[in-house]
Design an enzyme around this catalytic site. Structure first.
Site, PDB file in Angstrom:
ATOM      1  N   GLU A  48       0.838  -1.214   0.000  1.00 49.06           N
ATOM      2  CA  GLU A  48       0.000   0.000   0.000  1.00 49.06           C
ATOM      3  C   GLU A  48       0.867   1.256   0.000  1.00 49.06           C
ATOM      4  OE1 GLU A  48      -3.062  -0.236  -0.496  1.00 49.06           O
ATOM      5  OE2 GLU A  48      -3.601  -2.261   0.157  1.00 49.06           O
ATOM      6  N   ASN A  52       1.106   3.960  -3.044  1.00 50.08           N
ATOM      7  CA  ASN A  52       0.804   5.386  -2.824  1.00 50.08           C
ATOM      8  C   ASN A  52       1.913   6.269  -3.380  1.00 50.08           C
ATOM      9  OD1 ASN A  52      -1.644   5.124  -1.630  1.00 50.08           O
ATOM     10  ND2 ASN A  52      -0.982   5.600   0.450  1.00 50.08           N
ATOM     11  N   ARG A 106      -9.533   3.351  -7.636  1.00 44.74           N
ATOM     12  CA  ARG A 106      -8.810   3.093  -6.395  1.00 44.74           C
ATOM     13  C   ARG A 106      -9.862   3.032  -5.294  1.00 44.74           C
ATOM     14  NH1 ARG A 106      -4.565   1.079  -7.209  1.00 44.74           N
ATOM     15  NH2 ARG A 106      -4.036   1.498  -5.060  1.00 44.74           N
TER      16      ARG A 106
END
Lengths: 140, 114
Positions: A48, A52, A106
Site C-alpha cells: 500500500e 501510494n 482506487r
C-alpha cells in the site's frame, strides 16, 4: 547487546517494483520467524505504501523510493519515503474510502489497511518535497 | 495469468497471480473484454490461485461489480485464502457479493437467484 538489524532499499517508482519491495521486506523480516498472518499483514502494508508513492507521490513519473527497515528485538519499523508531490491534506487522505483519484478505480482503503495491519502509522508530508510513511509492528 | 470459462450466461474468472496495482490493470481489461464478449449475467471470481491481494484488488472487484450491476447481473467469489479474505471483510465487499465453497455451488446459487 540488544538484537538489532537494519536494511535499506532504493528503487525506481515503477509499478513492477511493488512486488519486489514487499517480498524484499518480508524476506528481511523472516529472521524474526513471524507467523504467516504477521508476514502477510506486513507485505500488504508495504504494498500500500509503495503504491501510494508511485500513484500519488510521483503520479506515475519516475522518481526514487526509499525503504528502511529496522529490527529491534521483536519490534519492526518500516519507513517508506518518496520525494514526490506530497499530500495536501493528510487527515483527509487517511479517511477510509477517500481517494483523490476516483477515476482510477482506487478503493481509498490504502491508509486504512496500513493502519489496521500495523500497530502504528505516522505520515509526514510536505508539498513539493515528498512523503514519508513510518509503520511499526511488534511480532510475537 | 487469468483463465476464463463460459458456462451459459456465467463467466468464471480464475486469477492465478498476486493482485496489486501493477497486475490489476491488465486483469481488469481482460475481464471487461470477456464480460462484453458474451452476454454475461453472472460473474464468478475464482481466487484459488491468489496468494496476495492489496487494496488495488478491492477497486478491481468493486469496478466489475458496478458494471455487472448496471446490467442486472450478479457477482460471486470462491476460493479466498485467509489473508485475501481479510481484505474482503475489512473493505465491506461481502455486502455486495457472496462467497461460496466452490464454483459449482456458486453457479447453482447465483443462477437460481437471478
Amino acid at each position: 547487546m540488544k538484537d538489532t538489524n537494519v536494511m535499506k532499499l532504493e528503487f525506481l517508482s515503477k509499478s513492477t517494483n511493488e512486488g519486489f519491495a514487499r517480498v524484499a521486506v518480508a524476506s528481511f523480516i523472516s529472521q524474526l520467524d513471524p507467523t504467516v498472518e504477521e508476514l502477510s499483514d506486513i507485505k500488504t502494508a508495504v504494498s500500500e505504501a509503495v503504491t501510494n508513492a508511485i500513484v500519488h507521490g510521483y503520479e506515475n513519473t519516475i522518481g526514487k523510493i526509499y525503504i528502511t527497515v529496522k529490527i529491534d528485538e521483536r519490534n519492526i519499523t518500516i519507513e517508506v519515503k518518496d520525494k514526490g508531490k506530497g499530500i495536501e491534506n493528510i487527515e483527509k487522505a487517511r479517511e477510509p474510502l477517500y481517494t483523490s483519484k476516483p477515476q482510477l478505480e482506487r478503493s481509498g482503503m490504502g491508509f486504512t489497511i496500513m493502519e489496521s495491519f500495523m500497530d502504528k502509522l505516522t505520515v509526514r508530508s510536505s508539498l513539493g518535497k515528498g512523503t514519508t510513511i513510518v509503520m511499526k509492528k511488534r511480532v510475537n | 495469468m487469468t483463465d476464463f470459462k463460459f458456462n451459459g450466461s456465467t463467466l468464471i474468472v480464475k486469477i492465478n497471480e498476486e493482485i496489486d496495482h501493477h497486475t490489476c490493470d491488465l486483469i481488469k481489461n481482460k475481464i471487461d473484454l470477456a464480460i462484453n464478449f458474451r452476454n454475461t449475467k453472472h460473474l464468478i471470481f475464482d481466487f484459488t490461485g491468489v496468494n496476495f491481494m492489496d487494496s488495488s484488488g478491492i477497486g478491481m472487484v468493486m469496478g466489475r461489480y458496478k458494471n455487472m450491476h448496471k446490467n442486472h447481473g450478479t457477482v460471486a467469489v470462491v476460493g479466498l485464502k485467509p489473508t485475501v479474505k481479510k481484505i474482503f471483510t475489512m473493505s465491506g465487499l461481502f455486502k455486495i457479493l457472496s462467497e461460496y465453497k466452490n464454483v459449482e455451488e456458486a453457479m447453482k446459487s447465483e443462477v437460481k437467484m437471478a
